[in-house]
Write an enzyme that holds these catalytic residues in place. Structure first.
Site: not given
Ligand SMILES: *[C@@H]1O[C@H](CO)[C@@H](O)[C@H](O)[C@H]1NC(C)=O
Ligand SMILES: *[C@@H]1O[C@H](CO)[C@@H](O)[C@H](O)[C@H]1NC(C)=O
Ligand SMILES: *[C@@H]1O[C@H](CO)[C@@H](O)[C@H](O)[C@H]1NC(C)=O
Length: 389
Positions: A39, A348, A351
């Site tokens: 990610s 968040d 991240h």
């Protein structure tokens, strides 16, 4: 056909320069970027694969800052790989699964780079986790070796003969990671003991180095392999492993010392393995990227870098001391988004923000946090002026 002398002279004067630039000179821009990872660098593959474990990345506020729409990136805006592409005057990398879904009708920009990274991906194959009864918590099975398989499938669309592929890949930058962070995250989050994970570091580093080796065998010459971020500074770790024992926290940054020590252990192991790989393949240039060190600058002096709200608290989340709440994660009911994400380093809880990734990327591009320089010694290019003749 008669070729004008002036044109011949131009061709002649370009030819030797071109040859030199593609063999010896280490400091030169790249014609394309191929990225593998999780990610931290996924530009849309996970979303296209269904994103069942994390569907909120398909809607705002994800993507609100730069793209003004959700792209599948786990951030409010751009990722490190986007900033690197911009610095080279290359387009943001398209996700492989978007290209695969549209077939040959969708080859725009493919030769300038493709992104194979998938959010939640691990360096080790998913079997490893299924065999240890923790497969069910994986977000995806698209591990590093699956991503390499995609690269091999796409290769015939990029170049045909070995000579052509070699010439093309020589001018490509291969980003192998960050990857491996999730191999630790999943077990840590369900309470695996640190000693067990320490014992797994050689396996995980082995998978990363194995992927780099495969790419070299496929023709990669320029590779950048990043290490892990300081996970002890991540809101999710700070929340799940919070403790009343103040000596567990580093007074310089408020991060959890033992998780940062763990990340450093992985990074040192990776760095040494890459040095051996470099010796084995002297014709390549393998760059270790110190994500840890580059990010640590932000965690040690957040306000200096414009993060007026500090670096540990998430912009988007559902409350708690770090604004990370597993029952109300960013994008879910019960969470709220900050007004100005650029004042936050953490997006968040897991991240980082566009602003934080931008800072880290600039540090990598200027070469202070890479083992060898990523860009020509004359510095960062303006996207408008990078295009080579
Ligand atoms: C991953 O593979 C396992 C076992 O092969 C399967 O049961 C599971 O549904 C797969 N998960 C995803 C997200 O594709
Ligand atoms: C607090 O943490 C420190 C450092 O990890 C450790 O040495 C010490 O034993 C801990 N104290 C208590 C009361 O758990
Ligand atoms: C976390 O979210 C749940 C569900 O919205 C809520 O009930 C709880 O109070 C939140 N916890 C904190 C610490 O804000």
């Amino acid at each position: 056909m008669k070729i004008p002398l002036s044109l011949l002279l131009i061709l002649w004067s370009f030819a030797p320069w071109g040859t030199l630039a593609s063999s010896a000179a280490p400091h030169r821009p790249y014609d394309s970027i191929f990225n593998f990872g999780d990610s931290l660098s996924d530009t849309g593959n996970f979303l296209r694969s269904g994103a069942l474990a994390f569907p909120v990345i398909g809607k705002l506020p994800y993507g609100e800052t730069f793209f003004r729409r959700a792209t599948g990136r786990c951030s409010d805006g751009r990722l490190i790989v986007d900033f690197i592409a911009e610095a080279f005057g290359l387009p943001h990398l398209r996700p492989y699964l978007e290209i695969a879904a549209h077939g040959s009708r969708s080859l725009r920009d493919v030769r300038r780079g493709v992104n194979f990274a998938v959010s939640g991906a691990t360096a080790l194959d998913s079997d490893f986790f299924y065999n240890r009864q923790i497969g069910k918590i994986l977000w995806t099975n698209d591990s590093l070796s699956v991503q390499l398989g995609w690269f091999k499938q796409l290769k015939p669309l990029l170049c045909s003969s070995k000579a052509e592929c070699d010439a093309y890949f020589k001018k490509s930058l291969f980003l192998v990671g960050e990857i491996g962070g999730n191999d630790y995250n999943y077990p840590f989050f369900i309470g695996a003991p640190m000693e067990d994970l320490r014992a797994a570091v050689p396996l995980i580093v082995g998978a990363i180095v194995g992927a780099a080796t495969t790419l070299i065998e496929e023709g990669a010459v320029e590779l950048m392999v990043p290490g892990n971020l300081p996970i002890g500074c991540s809101a999710v770790y700070l929340t799940l492993f919070q403790t009343p024992n103040s000596s567990e926290y580093d007074p310089r940054d408020g991060c959890l010392k033992k998780y940062n020590t763990f990340a450093k252990y992985h990074n040192e192991y990776l760095k040494k393995a890459l040095q051996l790989l470099q010796q084995k393949y002297p014709h390549t240039r393998i760059t270790y990227a110190d994500y840890y060190g580059a990010a640590m600058r932000i965690f040690r002096a957040p306000r200096h870098y414009g993060f007026s709200k500090g670096a540990l608290r998430a912009c988007c989340g559902g409350g708690g001391p770090y604004n990370f709440n597993n029952s109300a994660r960013c994008g879910h009911i019960g969470s709220t988004v900050c007004k100005d994400p650029s004042a936050f380093a953490n997006w968040d809880g897991i991240h980082l923000t566009d602003a934080a990734y931008g800072h880290i990327a600039r540090r990598l591009i200027t070469g202070r946090y890479t083992s060898t320089p990523l860009l020509p010694s004359h510095g960062v290019h303006n996207p408008d002026t990078t295009r080579k003749g």
